[in-house]
Scaffold this motif. Sequence first.
Motif, PDB file in Angstrom:
ATOM      1  N   GLN A 180       0.817  -1.208   0.000  1.00 36.24           N
ATOM      2  CA  GLN A 180       0.000   0.000   0.000  1.00 36.24           C
ATOM      3  C   GLN A 180       0.856   1.265   0.000  1.00 36.24           C
ATOM      4  O   GLN A 180       1.879   1.341   0.687  1.00 36.24           O
ATOM      5  CB  GLN A 180      -0.931   0.021   1.207  1.00 36.24           C
ATOM      6  CG  GLN A 180      -2.063  -0.983   1.145  1.00 36.24           C
ATOM      7  CD  GLN A 180      -2.997  -0.720  -0.027  1.00 36.24           C
ATOM      8  OE1 GLN A 180      -3.518   0.379  -0.209  1.00 36.24           O
ATOM      9  NE2 GLN A 180      -3.211  -1.760  -0.831  1.00 36.24           N
ATOM     10  N   THR A 181       0.424   2.259  -0.756  1.00 35.50           N
ATOM     11  CA  THR A 181       1.148   3.531  -0.797  1.00 35.50           C
ATOM     12  C   THR A 181       0.973   4.312   0.502  1.00 35.50           C
ATOM     13  O   THR A 181       1.788   5.176   0.822  1.00 35.50           O
ATOM     14  CB  THR A 181       0.644   4.394  -1.968  1.00 35.50           C
ATOM     15  OG1 THR A 181      -0.781   4.566  -1.850  1.00 35.50           O
ATOM     16  CG2 THR A 181       0.957   3.726  -3.301  1.00 35.50           C
ATOM     17  N   ASN A 182      -0.104   4.039   1.235  1.00 34.79           N
ATOM     18  CA  ASN A 182      -0.339   4.641   2.542  1.00 34.79           C
ATOM     19  C   ASN A 182      -0.352   3.508   3.568  1.00 34.79           C
ATOM     20  O   ASN A 182      -1.190   2.608   3.490  1.00 34.79           O
ATOM     21  CB  ASN A 182      -1.678   5.389   2.550  1.00 34.79           C
ATOM     22  CG  ASN A 182      -1.975   6.089   3.866  1.00 34.79           C
ATOM     23  OD1 ASN A 182      -1.448   5.727   4.914  1.00 34.79           O
ATOM     24  ND2 ASN A 182      -2.829   7.098   3.821  1.00 34.79           N
ATOM     25  N   GLN A 183       0.567   3.536   4.504  1.00 35.59           N
ATOM     26  CA  GLN A 183       0.702   2.463   5.480  1.00 35.59           C
ATOM     27  C   GLN A 183       0.025   2.775   6.816  1.00 35.59           C
ATOM     28  O   GLN A 183       0.247   2.070   7.802  1.00 35.59           O
ATOM     29  CB  GLN A 183       2.188   2.176   5.718  1.00 35.59           C
ATOM     30  CG  GLN A 183       2.887   1.544   4.519  1.00 35.59           C
ATOM     31  CD  GLN A 183       2.512   0.083   4.329  1.00 35.59           C
ATOM     32  OE1 GLN A 183       2.543  -0.715   5.265  1.00 35.59           O
ATOM     33  NE2 GLN A 183       2.144  -0.289   3.115  1.00 35.59           N
ATOM     34  N   ASP A 184      -0.798   3.808   6.860  1.00 37.05           N
ATOM     35  CA  ASP A 184      -1.455   4.199   8.105  1.00 37.05           C
ATOM     36  C   ASP A 184      -2.721   3.378   8.316  1.00 37.05           C
ATOM     37  O   ASP A 184      -3.847   3.886   8.227  1.00 37.05           O
ATOM     38  CB  ASP A 184      -1.780   5.693   8.071  1.00 37.05           C
ATOM     39  CG  ASP A 184      -2.222   6.217   9.434  1.00 37.05           C
ATOM     40  OD1 ASP A 184      -1.944   5.542  10.438  1.00 37.05           O
ATOM     41  OD2 ASP A 184      -2.861   7.287   9.483  1.00 37.05           O
ATOM     42  N   PHE A 185      -2.555   2.085   8.579  1.00 39.12           N
ATOM     43  CA  PHE A 185      -3.689   1.193   8.806  1.00 39.12           C
ATOM     44  C   PHE A 185      -3.229   0.012   9.653  1.00 39.12           C
ATOM     45  O   PHE A 185      -2.025  -0.212   9.840  1.00 39.12           O
ATOM     46  CB  PHE A 185      -4.260   0.692   7.476  1.00 39.12           C
ATOM     47  CG  PHE A 185      -3.326  -0.236   6.714  1.00 39.12           C
ATOM     48  CD1 PHE A 185      -3.393  -1.612   6.887  1.00 39.12           C
ATOM     49  CD2 PHE A 185      -2.378   0.277   5.836  1.00 39.12           C
ATOM     50  CE1 PHE A 185      -2.537  -2.464   6.196  1.00 39.12           C
ATOM     51  CE2 PHE A 185      -1.513  -0.562   5.137  1.00 39.12           C
ATOM     52  CZ  PHE A 185      -1.597  -1.935   5.321  1.00 39.12           C
ATOM     53  N   GLU A 186      -4.192  -0.737  10.152  1.00 35.81           N
ATOM     54  CA  GLU A 186      -3.908  -2.011  10.798  1.00 35.81           C
ATOM     55  C   GLU A 186      -4.702  -3.093  10.090  1.00 35.81           C
ATOM     56  O   GLU A 186      -5.762  -2.835   9.525  1.00 35.81           O
ATOM     57  CB  GLU A 186      -4.292  -1.986  12.280  1.00 35.81           C
ATOM     58  CG  GLU A 186      -5.788  -1.872  12.538  1.00 35.81           C
ATOM     59  CD  GLU A 186      -6.198  -2.196  13.959  1.00 35.81           C
ATOM     60  OE1 GLU A 186      -5.351  -2.632  14.751  1.00 35.81           O
ATOM     61  OE2 GLU A 186      -7.397  -2.021  14.278  1.00 35.81           O
ATOM     62  N   TRP A 187      -4.195  -4.310  10.125  1.00 41.94           N
ATOM     63  CA  TRP A 187      -4.888  -5.465   9.556  1.00 41.94           C
ATOM     64  C   TRP A 187      -5.384  -6.325  10.708  1.00 41.94           C
ATOM     65  O   TRP A 187      -4.589  -6.850  11.487  1.00 41.94           O
ATOM     66  CB  TRP A 187      -3.956  -6.263   8.652  1.00 41.94           C
ATOM     67  CG  TRP A 187      -4.650  -7.327   7.836  1.00 41.94           C
ATOM     68  CD1 TRP A 187      -5.954  -7.393   7.505  1.00 41.94           C
ATOM     69  CD2 TRP A 187      -4.032  -8.476   7.234  1.00 41.94           C
ATOM     70  NE1 TRP A 187      -6.215  -8.498   6.736  1.00 41.94           N
ATOM     71  CE2 TRP A 187      -5.040  -9.185   6.548  1.00 41.94           C
ATOM     72  CE3 TRP A 187      -2.724  -8.965   7.200  1.00 41.94           C
ATOM     73  CZ2 TRP A 187      -4.791 -10.371   5.860  1.00 41.94           C
ATOM     74  CZ3 TRP A 187      -2.469 -10.134   6.509  1.00 41.94           C
ATOM     75  CH2 TRP A 187      -3.491 -10.836   5.838  1.00 41.94           C
ATOM     76  N   LEU A 188      -6.684  -6.451  10.827  1.00 45.60           N
ATOM     77  CA  LEU A 188      -7.291  -7.282  11.869  1.00 45.60           C
ATOM     78  C   LEU A 188      -7.880  -8.522  11.216  1.00 45.60           C
ATOM     79  O   LEU A 188      -8.822  -8.432  10.418  1.00 45.60           O
ATOM     80  CB  LEU A 188      -8.386  -6.500  12.606  1.00 45.60           C
ATOM     81  CG  LEU A 188      -9.208  -7.279  13.636  1.00 45.60           C
ATOM     82  CD1 LEU A 188      -8.316  -7.883  14.720  1.00 45.60           C
ATOM     83  CD2 LEU A 188     -10.277  -6.385  14.260  1.00 45.60           C
ATOM     84  N   ILE A 189      -7.307  -9.682  11.539  1.00 48.50           N
ATOM     85  CA  ILE A 189      -7.808 -10.949  10.996  1.00 48.50           C
ATOM     86  C   ILE A 189      -8.624 -11.646  12.074  1.00 48.50           C
ATOM     87  O   ILE A 189      -8.129 -11.868  13.188  1.00 48.50           O
ATOM     88  CB  ILE A 189      -6.663 -11.867  10.542  1.00 48.50           C
ATOM     89  CG1 ILE A 189      -5.791 -11.166   9.498  1.00 48.50           C
ATOM     90  CG2 ILE A 189      -7.180 -13.179   9.982  1.00 48.50           C
ATOM     91  CD1 ILE A 189      -4.369 -10.990   9.937  1.00 48.50           C
ATOM     92  N   VAL A 190      -9.875 -11.975  11.770  1.00 50.98           N
ATOM     93  CA  VAL A 190     -10.713 -12.743  12.688  1.00 50.98           C
ATOM     94  C   VAL A 190     -10.880 -14.133  12.087  1.00 50.98           C
ATOM     95  O   VAL A 190     -11.535 -14.314  11.058  1.00 50.98           O
ATOM     96  CB  VAL A 190     -12.085 -12.078  12.917  1.00 50.98           C
ATOM     97  CG1 VAL A 190     -12.921 -12.934  13.867  1.00 50.98           C
ATOM     98  CG2 VAL A 190     -11.907 -10.671  13.471  1.00 50.98           C
ATOM     99  N   ASP A 191     -10.260 -15.096  12.731  1.00 47.61           N
ATOM    100  CA  ASP A 191     -10.267 -16.485  12.275  1.00 47.61           C
ATOM    101  C   ASP A 191     -11.505 -17.179  12.828  1.00 47.61           C
ATOM    102  O   ASP A 191     -11.637 -17.374  14.036  1.00 47.61           O
ATOM    103  CB  ASP A 191      -8.983 -17.169  12.775  1.00 47.61           C
ATOM    104  CG  ASP A 191      -8.823 -18.582  12.263  1.00 47.61           C
ATOM    105  OD1 ASP A 191      -9.803 -19.147  11.738  1.00 47.61           O
ATOM    106  OD2 ASP A 191      -7.723 -19.135  12.405  1.00 47.61           O
ATOM    107  N   ASP A 192     -12.391 -17.572  11.927  1.00 42.38           N
ATOM    108  CA  ASP A 192     -13.679 -18.163  12.328  1.00 42.38           C
ATOM    109  C   ASP A 192     -13.543 -19.669  12.533  1.00 42.38           C
ATOM    110  O   ASP A 192     -14.251 -20.467  11.925  1.00 42.38           O
ATOM    111  CB  ASP A 192     -14.733 -17.845  11.263  1.00 42.38           C
ATOM    112  CG  ASP A 192     -16.144 -18.230  11.692  1.00 42.38           C
ATOM    113  OD1 ASP A 192     -16.479 -18.039  12.876  1.00 42.38           O
ATOM    114  OD2 ASP A 192     -16.908 -18.718  10.845  1.00 42.38           O
TER     115      ASP A 192
END
Length: 294
Positions: A25-37
Motif C-alpha cells: 500500500q502507498t499509505n501504510q497508516d492502517f492495521e490489519w485485523l484478521i478474525v479467524d472463524d
Amino acid sequence: MITVLTPTYNRSYILHKAYRSLINQTNQDFEWLIVDDGSTDDTKQLIEGFIGECKIKIRYIKKENHGKHTAINVGVKHIDNPYLVILDSDDSLLPNAIEEIDKYWKKYGNNQSIACISFLRKYPNDEVIGKRYNESEIISNNIDFRYNQALLGDMCETFRVEVLKKYPFPVFGNERFLSEAIVWNQIALKYDTVYVNNAIYMGNYLEDGLSKNILINRFKCPKGAAANANIFLLKRFKLTIRLKNAILYDGFSMIANNKCTQYISEANSKTLAILFLPAGLLFKFWLKIVAKKQ
C-alpha cells in the motif's frame, strides 16, 4: 487510522494475496485485523509468520466457527479506529486503496449523515464488477441507489466503525450464513453513502467461496434468509423488489417452519398470504437444484 478487517475460515492457501496487497500500500497508516472463524488448517501459523515479518501492523483473533457475519461482529467490537474496510480472505486491495479511503474520509468525515464510502471492485482482468456511474461521486443510500436503480454487483464498502457498532449482524441459532444486505439496508434507512466511481478492490469468486454457493447456503440457513428477505418488504423498495422478496420470505419461512408473521415489520400479511402458493412451487423447484449440487 483505518482498520482492514478480514474474516477468514480455512483460507491459509490464499491469504498471502491479501497480505501482499497490504504490504504494498502507498499509505501504510492502517492495521490489519484478521478474525479467524475457527479454521482447522494452518491459518494461525501463517499469520504468526506475517506478524514476525514486522512489515505492517497485524492483530489476530480466533473464535469458534459460526459464520462470516459473526466474525465481522467480533472484529467490529475490537476496533478502536474510526473507519474500516472489509477485505475478504481470497481478495486483495489495489496499491492506492488505503490512500483513496483516507482521502475520501478526510473529505466527508465531518458529515455525520454519511456512514459509508463505497468504491468499485474489479476482476483480475481489470473488468469492473457491476457498472460504472455517470458521475465521479454520488451521495445516496444502499436502497435507493443500488436496489431501486438496479446498480448491483459487489462493491467495496468502507464504514464508520461507530455506526457498525450500532448495527451488529443478527444471529439465528446455529445458522452460519447471513447476507450482509440485512445490515447494509438497515443502515441505509438512516444514513447516506458516498459512491465513488473508482475501483480500489480486486476480487474473484472461488469455488469454495460464499458467493459461489449462496443458494445452498441460504437453504441451509433459512431463518436468516427469511429475515433478510423481510428487509426488502419495506415500502422504500420498488414494488417489483417487494413482490420478489415476499415470495422468498414465504418460501424460506416454510423451510424454517416459521409462521410468516415472525419477522414482519411493514410487510402486508395479505400480500404474503397471496404469494404463499407460488412461493411453495418456486421452492420445490429450487430444492431440486440444491439437491443436485450437494
